[in-house]
Write an enzyme that holds these catalytic residues in place. Structure first.
Site, mmCIF file in Angstrom:
data_model
loop_
_atom_site.group_PDB
_atom_site.id
_atom_site.type_symbol
_atom_site.label_atom_id
_atom_site.label_comp_id
_atom_site.label_asym_id
_atom_site.label_seq_id
_atom_site.Cartn_x
_atom_site.Cartn_y
_atom_site.Cartn_z
ATOM 1 C CB THR A 186 106.916 -30.280 13.026
ATOM 2 O OG1 THR A 186 105.640 -30.620 13.569
ATOM 3 C CG2 THR A 186 106.737 -29.185 12.002
ATOM 4 C CD GLU A 331 107.093 -25.632 10.953
ATOM 5 O OE1 GLU A 331 108.331 -25.803 11.010
ATOM 6 O OE2 GLU A 331 106.329 -25.852 11.910
ATOM 7 C CE LYS A 442 108.334 -14.666 29.015
ATOM 8 N NZ LYS A 442 107.858 -16.048 28.943
ATOM 9 C CD1 TRP A 447 111.814 -11.850 28.858
ATOM 10 C CD2 TRP A 447 112.108 -11.946 26.638
ATOM 11 N NE1 TRP A 447 110.585 -11.813 28.282
ATOM 12 C CE2 TRP A 447 110.733 -11.868 26.919
ATOM 13 C CE3 TRP A 447 112.524 -12.024 25.308
ATOM 14 C CZ2 TRP A 447 109.774 -11.861 25.914
ATOM 15 C CZ3 TRP A 447 111.573 -12.019 24.316
ATOM 16 C CH2 TRP A 447 110.209 -11.948 24.617
#
Ligand code: ADP
Length: 545
Positions: A186, A331, A442, A447
């Site tokens: 990654t 992944e 937030k 959100w």
């Protein structure tokens, strides 16, 4: 009782064997580091992949040993895909845009035995070679007469001399399909890079599934241009899918600017291309500035980060090119979902269809998705409830190479991979990413999706790129601001952009401020690097504070 059908392990070598026998004359065209175009066929590729396998045998490279690549998209890199994995070694693709220290760390962690590199990356190899004790041979991906002189690198050979000395007679071995085939780290935007170790089984199943009509829809009638690098999750599996279907392949090499990509698409009759939004932005800018059109391109797969709806519109309305918005991760090999309509959506008005196509799309068979709350309870698929996105499937990671097992068990003891993304899923299964967990803003207990706010800014004709981040606020916890890079020659004021947000999102979600920047920092895979942006804006204070 077992079925009575032939059983053969799912091996990567079976893909190249198929392509050689059934599509032997289909072309593979590559822009080389030298600037010229190289063209040959699957038959040539298969022959040279066998020579490569013999070269690895001659060097005593053991099965499962890692052979690394540091290379652009091209035919020699594709030979490594099949020759290294097919002969039961592991191809470790390294991202050359990483810092030299990160490359050293990855090479040592993977314990690479041989490292093959494009000559344009010679400076990286010169910087790292004496810090990588496991590497016994350095292979420059070039002809013998192009081998860099006086490089100071011991055990340096040219690829052509290395494989050219070998016979092309080689029988691909059969072994357990769960054997490791390739390794990709990654990009390590958070902490040290982590290795995803793919297997033959996961790679072949991913290729079969991702080539389906509802996914990438790759066939023998296609000419596929993977702009997405072969060092980034195996170019999303396109080299395997191309061999599986016999599609023509067109590799752009290092020339990724809009003009070069456009010219290659037109000259080679490319029908389908795949890449991250930043590359397509360059292409669109070139095409619109020069009033060009696409004569053969039918589809582009855009993923890796959210594709702005304005880009989907531009491709579709102005150029008649269908955008397939895809989501995935290193992944996950990488594909998890892709946005294509269902039969029941075909009669919807165009703007309703567009709303679906802008989402990251539906999971396809072989991978399952769910969203969960902080306690791990699955959230409803109502298109409104947010949750942490979890994935499970044949090509989803179980644990990191020499690392941890990140899976979270459900009530039946089945492991799910936590993606680190926050998403909604609608009743038809269309998943919509609102943020990466760490990028969620937030504000006052609610959100705000940074991606939604970026998409609005990017729909403004003066904006080239926009990144939205949360800034600390004493009352609201955080408030969004948007950093904007303008298109060359364009002008825009803070007030004009804030005005542009009116009516496009709830009032309280409109950013508190606009920061104009030269360029949005990009990471090694062309994604916006919000960590760097936050560092750049360290001294910044929200208006009125
Ligand atoms: P890294 O995690 O190192 O950045 P990956 O390529 O594995 O490298 O990144 C996967 C992440 O990229 C996903 O978890 C998601 O946050 C983001 N991503 C990929 N495709 C999309 C997309 N179509 N829309 C929004 N985010 C995306």
């Amino acid at each position: 009782m077992l079925g009575l059908m032939q059983s053969q392990p799912l091996l990567i070598s079976s893909l190249i064997q198929f392509a050689e026998r059934h599509h032997g004359d289909a072309e593979i065209v590559s822009r080389r580091v030298e600037g010229d175009l190289h063209r040959y066929t699957y038959r040539d590729l298969a022959r040279r992949a066998r020579q490569l396998a013999n070269a690895l045998d001659a060097d005593g490279v053991a099965s499962s040993d890692r052979v690394a690549s540091l290379a652009w998209n091209g035919y020699r890199h594709m030979e490594l895909y099949f020759g290294v994995s097919g002969s039961q070694r592991v191809l470790h693709t390294i991202n050359p845009r990483l810092h030299a220290e990160q490359v050293t760390w990855i090479v040592n962690h993977a314990e690479d035995q041989i490292l093959c590199f494009d000559t344009s990356f010679l400076p990286i190899i010169q910087a790292i070679h004496d810090k990588c004790p496991t590497v016994k041979k350095w292979v420059a991906l070039c002809d013998a007469d192009k081998l860099p002189a006086d490089s100071g690198i011991p055990n340096l050979v040219s690829y052509e001399a290395w494989i050219g000395a070998q016979s092309d007679v080689y029988v691909w071995p059969e072994f357990d399909e769960n054997t490791a085939s390739s390794l990709c780290y990654t990009s390590g935007t958070t902490g040290n890079p982590k290795g995803a170790l793919y297997s033959h089984r996961s790679t072949v199943l991913h290729a079969f599934a991702a080539a389906l009509p509802d996914v990438m829809s790759i066939s023998a009638r296609d000419a596929v241009l993977p702009v997405v690098p072969m060092f980034h999750v195996n170019a999303w599996g396109t080299p395997y899918m191309a061999a599986l279907t016999g599609a023509k392949v067109v590799f752009p090499g290092p020339a990724l600017d809009g003009k070069s990509v456009y010219e290659l698409i037109e000259a080679e009759g490319v029908t389908m291309a795949a890449g991250v939004p930043t590359v397509w932005q360059m292409l669109l800018n070139h095409v619109s500035a020069n009033q060009l059109k696409f004569n053969t391109l039918k589809r582009t797969i855009i993923g890796g980060s959210a594709c702005p709806p304005a880009m989907i519109d531009a491709f579709q309305d102005q150029y008649g090119v269908t955008v397939l918005h895809a989501w995935g991760m290193t992944e996950m090999s990488p594909l998890g979902s892709l946005s294509t309509l269902k039969n029941k959506h075909l009669h919807l008005p165009k703007d309703e269809q567009m709303k679906l196509l802008q989402k990251q799309g539906r999971a396809f068979c072989g991978v399952d998705l769910k969203i969960v709350d902080a306690e791990g309870r699955e959230q409803p698929w109502d298109g409104k409830s947010y949750g942490d996105l979890m994935a499970r499937g044949h090509w989803v990671l179980q644990s990191y190479f020499k690392g941890s097992n990140p899976l979270v068990a459900d009530e039946n003891g089945r492991g799910w991979f936590p993606t680190g993304d926050v998403a909604t899923i609608d009743p038809d299964g269309f998943m919509h990413i609102t943020d990466r967990t760490k990028d969620v803003i937030k504000s006052g207990g609610e959100w705000i999706s940074s991606i939604d706010l970026e998409n609005i800014a990017m729909a403004h004709p003066a904006v080239a790129m926009a990144a939205c981040i949360g800034m600390p606020h004493p009352k609201w916890d955080e408030r969004p601001i948007v950093a904007v890079a303008l298109k060359p020659g364009k002008q825009l004021t803070r007030e004009e952009l804030l005005q542009f947000y009116e009516g496009k999102t709830a009032k309280w979600q409109i950013p508190d401020d606009v920061v104009f920047v030269e360029a949005i920092p990009l990471g090694a895979t062309g994604k916006m690097l919000k960590t760097r942006l936050r560092e750049d804006l360290k001294g910044y204070r929200l208006p009125g504070l």
